[in-house]
Design a protein around this motif. Structure first.
Motif, mmCIF file in Angstrom:
data_model
loop_
_atom_site.group_PDB
_atom_site.id
_atom_site.type_symbol
_atom_site.label_atom_id
_atom_site.label_comp_id
_atom_site.label_asym_id
_atom_site.label_seq_id
_atom_site.Cartn_x
_atom_site.Cartn_y
_atom_site.Cartn_z
ATOM 1 N N GLN A 134 0.824 -1.213 0.000
ATOM 2 C CA GLN A 134 0.000 0.000 0.000
ATOM 3 C C GLN A 134 0.853 1.256 0.000
ATOM 4 O OE1 GLN A 134 -2.402 -0.588 3.507
ATOM 5 N NE2 GLN A 134 -4.061 -1.556 2.362
ATOM 6 N N LEU A 135 2.006 1.183 0.634
ATOM 7 C CA LEU A 135 2.902 2.332 0.731
ATOM 8 C C LEU A 135 3.889 2.420 -0.431
ATOM 9 C CD1 LEU A 135 3.686 2.091 4.549
ATOM 10 C CD2 LEU A 135 2.130 3.705 3.418
ATOM 11 N N GLY A 136 3.824 1.459 -1.356
ATOM 12 C CA GLY A 136 4.756 1.445 -2.475
ATOM 13 C C GLY A 136 6.166 1.044 -2.070
ATOM 14 N N LEU A 137 6.270 0.302 -0.967
ATOM 15 C CA LEU A 137 7.572 -0.094 -0.433
ATOM 16 C C LEU A 137 7.751 -1.612 -0.399
ATOM 17 C CD1 LEU A 137 7.681 2.370 2.615
ATOM 18 C CD2 LEU A 137 8.732 2.677 0.369
ATOM 19 N N GLY A 138 6.903 -2.334 -1.109
ATOM 20 C CA GLY A 138 6.937 -3.790 -1.075
ATOM 21 C C GLY A 138 8.271 -4.395 -1.432
ATOM 22 N N HIS A 139 9.021 -3.721 -2.261
ATOM 23 C CA HIS A 139 10.318 -4.239 -2.715
ATOM 24 C C HIS A 139 11.455 -3.947 -1.725
ATOM 25 C CE1 HIS A 139 10.124 -0.042 -3.855
ATOM 26 N NE2 HIS A 139 11.426 -0.042 -4.051
ATOM 27 N N LEU A 140 11.159 -3.291 -0.603
ATOM 28 C CA LEU A 140 12.206 -2.858 0.331
ATOM 29 C C LEU A 140 12.234 -3.656 1.633
ATOM 30 C CD1 LEU A 140 11.808 1.010 -0.079
ATOM 31 C CD2 LEU A 140 13.439 -0.514 -1.213
ATOM 32 N N GLY A 141 11.461 -4.710 1.728
ATOM 33 C CA GLY A 141 11.337 -5.456 2.980
ATOM 34 C C GLY A 141 12.633 -5.956 3.580
ATOM 35 N N GLU A 142 13.596 -6.323 2.752
ATOM 36 C CA GLU A 142 14.855 -6.872 3.267
ATOM 37 C C GLU A 142 15.930 -5.808 3.511
ATOM 38 O OE1 GLU A 142 14.942 -9.977 4.389
ATOM 39 O OE2 GLU A 142 12.837 -9.978 3.764
ATOM 40 N N ARG A 143 15.648 -4.572 3.142
ATOM 41 C CA ARG A 143 16.625 -3.504 3.366
ATOM 42 C C ARG A 143 16.610 -3.048 4.814
ATOM 43 N NH1 ARG A 143 16.520 0.437 -1.897
ATOM 44 N NH2 ARG A 143 16.932 -1.199 -3.422
ATOM 45 N N PHE A 144 17.701 -2.368 5.188
ATOM 46 C CA PHE A 144 17.839 -1.817 6.528
ATOM 47 C C PHE A 144 17.641 -0.305 6.466
ATOM 48 C CE2 PHE A 144 19.630 -5.946 6.849
ATOM 49 C CZ PHE A 144 19.416 -6.332 8.163
ATOM 50 N N PRO A 145 17.293 0.330 7.596
ATOM 51 C CA PRO A 145 17.015 1.764 7.593
ATOM 52 C C PRO A 145 18.087 2.627 6.921
ATOM 53 C CG PRO A 145 16.306 0.837 9.656
ATOM 54 C CD PRO A 145 17.015 -0.268 8.904
ATOM 55 N N HIS A 146 19.366 2.290 7.095
ATOM 56 C CA HIS A 146 20.417 3.118 6.490
ATOM 57 C C HIS A 146 20.437 3.002 4.960
ATOM 58 C CE1 HIS A 146 22.578 -0.755 6.633
ATOM 59 N NE2 HIS A 146 23.298 -0.279 5.629
ATOM 60 N N GLN A 147 19.703 2.021 4.413
ATOM 61 C CA GLN A 147 19.627 1.833 2.974
ATOM 62 C C GLN A 147 18.399 2.519 2.341
ATOM 63 O OE1 GLN A 147 19.728 -2.488 3.417
ATOM 64 N NE2 GLN A 147 21.670 -2.517 2.282
#
Length: 153
Positions: A134-147
Motif C-alpha cells: 500500500q505504501l509502495g515499499l513492497g520491494h524494500l522489505g529486506e533492506r535496513f534503515p540506512h539503505q
C-alpha cells in the motif's frame, strides 16, 4: 464493533499558531479534515506545512486556538490528563525520524509491533506484505534503515 464508516479523527475549522516575538506564526488556518476509521492515513506536504503540528494536536501535546478536534468522538481539548493518557493508549503515530530499529530490516521493523500483539507468523507476513505494498515499499522489505531515503523511512 466500531462503525467503520465514521471518522476516527475529525478537525473542524481548526486554527493553530506558534507565538513569536513579532506576532503569532499561523501554521494551520481553518483546517477541516476527517481521518477515516480503519484506514492507513499519511500526511504529506512541504517542510513547515504543519504535518507534525497536526499529529501533536491529535495527541494533545498542543492545543488549537480555535476550532474543534475530536478523536473517536472525544474532544481532545476537554480531556484532563487521565483522559488524554487513555486516548493516547489507543493511538499509534509514526514521525519521520527515529522510529526504526537500525539493526532490523524493514520487514522486521514492521513485524515488531505485530509480534507484540501476539499475531502468528503467517498472519504477520501477510499483513506486512499488504501494508508495504500500500505504501509502495513492497520491494524494500529486506533492506535496513540506512539503505532507505528519509521519506522511505
Amino acid at each position: 464493533m466500531a462503525d467503520l464508516t465514521s471518522s476516527l479523527v475529525e478537525f473542524k475549522q481548526v486554527t493553530f499558531a506558534y507565538p513569536g516575538a513579532k506576532g503569532d506564526r499561523v501554521i494551520l488556518k481553518d483546517l477541516s479534515l476527517s481521518v477515516p476509521r480503519g484506514k492507513v492515513t499519511a500526511l504529506m506536504g512541504a517542510s513547515g506545512g504543519g504535518k507534525t503540528t497536526v499529529l501533536r494536536l491529535i495527541g494533545g501535546q498542543y492545543r488549537a486556538q480555535s476550532g474543534s478536534l475530536t478523536f473517536d468522538g472525544q474532544e481532545i481539548a476537554s480531556l484532563d490528563q487521565a483522559g488524554l493518557y487513555a486516548v493516547r493508549r489507543r493511538m499509534g503515530m509514526l514521525f519521520q525520524f527515529g522510529a526504526l530499529f537500525t539493526d532490523l530490516s524493514v520487514f522486521d521493523n514492521v513485524a515488531y509491533g505485530l509480534k507484540l500483539r501476539k499475531m502468528g507468523g503467517a498472519e504477520i507476513a501477510s499483513r506486512i506484505k499488504e501494508v508495504l505494498g500500500q505504501l509502495g515499499l513492497g520491494h524494500l522489505g529486506e533492506r535496513f534503515p540506512h539503505q532507505l531515503s528519509g521519506g522511505q523511512q
